[in-house]
Design a protein around this motif. Structure first.
Motif, PDB file in Angstrom:
ATOM      1  N   GLN A   1       0.831  -1.207   0.000  1.00 17.44           N
ATOM      2  CA  GLN A   1       0.000   0.000   0.000  1.00 17.44           C
ATOM      3  C   GLN A   1       0.867   1.260   0.000  1.00 17.44           C
ATOM      4  O   GLN A   1       0.511   2.263  -0.626  1.00 17.44           O
ATOM      5  CB  GLN A   1      -0.969  -0.010   1.174  1.00 17.44           C
ATOM      6  CG  GLN A   1      -0.371  -0.174   2.528  1.00 17.44           C
ATOM      7  CD  GLN A   1      -1.424  -0.331   3.618  1.00 17.44           C
ATOM      8  OE1 GLN A   1      -2.480   0.319   3.588  1.00 17.44           O
ATOM      9  NE2 GLN A   1      -1.144  -1.195   4.571  1.00 17.44           N
ATOM     10  N   TYR A   2       2.019   1.212   0.670  1.00 22.41           N
ATOM     11  CA  TYR A   2       2.947   2.342   0.618  1.00 22.41           C
ATOM     12  C   TYR A   2       3.516   2.513  -0.789  1.00 22.41           C
ATOM     13  O   TYR A   2       3.568   3.633  -1.325  1.00 22.41           O
ATOM     14  CB  TYR A   2       4.083   2.141   1.620  1.00 22.41           C
ATOM     15  CG  TYR A   2       5.283   3.027   1.339  1.00 22.41           C
ATOM     16  CD1 TYR A   2       5.264   4.393   1.652  1.00 22.41           C
ATOM     17  CD2 TYR A   2       6.421   2.516   0.721  1.00 22.41           C
ATOM     18  CE1 TYR A   2       6.349   5.215   1.359  1.00 22.41           C
ATOM     19  CE2 TYR A   2       7.505   3.322   0.433  1.00 22.41           C
ATOM     20  CZ  TYR A   2       7.466   4.670   0.758  1.00 22.41           C
ATOM     21  OH  TYR A   2       8.534   5.482   0.453  1.00 22.41           O
TER      22      TYR A   2
ATOM     23  N   LEU B   1       1.009   4.064  -3.070  1.00 19.55           N
ATOM     24  CA  LEU B   1       0.870   5.499  -2.846  1.00 19.55           C
ATOM     25  C   LEU B   1       2.066   6.250  -3.406  1.00 19.55           C
ATOM     26  O   LEU B   1       1.904   7.311  -4.025  1.00 19.55           O
ATOM     27  CB  LEU B   1       0.715   5.781  -1.354  1.00 19.55           C
ATOM     28  CG  LEU B   1       0.645   7.264  -0.957  1.00 19.55           C
ATOM     29  CD1 LEU B   1      -0.539   7.962  -1.626  1.00 19.55           C
ATOM     30  CD2 LEU B   1       0.566   7.403   0.563  1.00 19.55           C
TER      31      LEU B   1
ATOM     32  N   GLU C   1       1.529   6.505  -7.067  1.00 19.44           N
ATOM     33  CA  GLU C   1       0.418   7.396  -7.384  1.00 19.44           C
ATOM     34  C   GLU C   1       0.835   8.862  -7.255  1.00 19.44           C
ATOM     35  O   GLU C   1       0.507   9.699  -8.110  1.00 19.44           O
ATOM     36  CB  GLU C   1      -0.756   7.098  -6.450  1.00 19.44           C
ATOM     37  CG  GLU C   1      -1.981   7.965  -6.659  1.00 19.44           C
ATOM     38  CD  GLU C   1      -2.737   7.641  -7.926  1.00 19.44           C
ATOM     39  OE1 GLU C   1      -3.636   8.422  -8.284  1.00 19.44           O
ATOM     40  OE2 GLU C   1      -2.433   6.600  -8.559  1.00 19.44           O
TER      41      GLU C   1
ATOM     42  N   PRO D   1      -4.358  10.891   1.678  1.00 16.40           N
ATOM     43  CA  PRO D   1      -4.313   9.433   1.620  1.00 16.40           C
ATOM     44  C   PRO D   1      -4.393   8.806   3.007  1.00 16.40           C
ATOM     45  O   PRO D   1      -4.086   9.438   4.020  1.00 16.40           O
ATOM     46  CB  PRO D   1      -2.944   9.150   0.978  1.00 16.40           C
ATOM     47  CG  PRO D   1      -2.102  10.322   1.392  1.00 16.40           C
ATOM     48  CD  PRO D   1      -3.040  11.503   1.396  1.00 16.40           C
TER      49      PRO D   1
END
Length: 311
Positions: free
Chosen positions: A12-13, A16, A19, A41
């Motif tokens: 998930q890091y 991000l 992104e 976020p």
């Protein structure tokens, strides 16, 4: 080990990071370096079974992050004690001020040596102003002293109050502390980035949320996430609770433009292993932990990635 149904916490890091780099708004910033930024976020990390969100796609100096957290809890705001422990992460700000105000082209090692060797120099140039620790354990109060005057009252120890509140009133919606003291922001070397922490007790587990007004995803996040998890574990132990979940959120989550090499190199790496954080003893209070009380196992990260700090 992570499975298909439970992917590694670090993805998930990395998602991000990608992104923000590929779709973030490119903006001018205070440092002059420039960033790409996204707003708002959220990530969630389970701390069950001693798990800790310690990044593996690059080596993170977790003991440095731990020493910094323990330093915050002392209320100290001078880099001298950090430098004694060979922690350099706060030196750039007073060093930059010293160079600007004196014109002396001194390097970091020489500056730190003077901080260690010269009491007067350390007092004047090593102090960071009323940063994190001051607000966490010594928030100033004032009381009337007659004829429109005020005198300093008893400082508020937010951390001691938090521990007491978790023990006495675990369902409270006021289990929090903050470093954002508006009246003292201008005196700080850097206003708090990881500024507000809130906690929640359910089913015998303590969970916490960290809200950052600003997060440097390339460098700062790794320390922020580990430190927040470490503090939550300390609070849980002191209050006879099990650790639950760490929720991380940010206002401005950004990547500096001069961290492009870091982004590409880190995204090319796959997370590996499941780091575990253990606390080896239970001290008498939240303020009595030592660096020797913390042990990380199962940590086999990829190599460190060097990147400049924006001051």
């Amino acid at each position: 080990m992570p499975s298909e149904s439970m992917p590694h916490f670090e993805y998930q890091y990395l998602s991000l990071l990608r992104e923000v780099w590929e779709h973030g708004d490119e903006r001018h910033d205070r440092t002059g370096v420039g960033t790409r930024s996204l707003f708002g976020p959220v990530m969630r990390f389970s701390l069950a079974d001693d798990a800790v969100p310690l990044l593996t796609t690059k080596r993170v100096a977790w003991k440095t992050a731990a020493r910094e957290m323990l330093w915050f809890l002392t209320g100290d705001t001078n880099i001298r004690e950090l430098v004694r422990q060979k922690v350099h992460i706060w030196t750039d700000w007073p060093l930059d001020r010293y160079r600007r105000e004196t014109g002396e082209k001194i390097d970091r090692d020489a500056f730190e040596a003077r901080v260690l060797d010269d009491d007067a120099f350390a007092e004047r140039w090593g102090d960071l102003g009323p940063v994190y620790g001051k607000q966490w354990v010594g928030w100033d109060t004032y009381e009337p002293a007659g004829e429109g005057l005020f005198r300093r009252g008893t400082p508020i120890n937010q951390i001691a109050r938090l521990v007491d509140d978790i023990r006495r009133n675990p369902t409270s919606r006021r289990l929090l502390f903050t470093g954002w003291n508006v009246a003292e922001l201008d005196g700080m070397a850097l206003p708090p980035c990881h500024m507000t922490y809130q906690y929640h007790v359910a089913g015998g587990r303590l969970s916490g949320i960290l809200w950052q007004r600003s997060c440097d995803l390339g460098l700062g996040f790794a320390f922020n996430a580990f430190s927040a998890a470490m503090l939550l574990r300390m609070l849980a132990q002191q209050c006879d609770l099990e650790p639950g979940e760490l929720v991380w959120s940010a206002g401005d989550a950004h990547v500096y433009l001069n961290h492009e090499h870091l982004v590409h190199e880190q995204l090319a790496r796959a997370p590996r292993g499941q780091p575990v954080l253990r606390i080896t003893r239970k001290p008498a209070s939240i303020f009595d932990y030592r660096i020797e009380d913390f042990e990380v196992t199962g940590y086999d990260p990829h190599p460190h990635i060097a990147a400049p700090v924006a001051v």
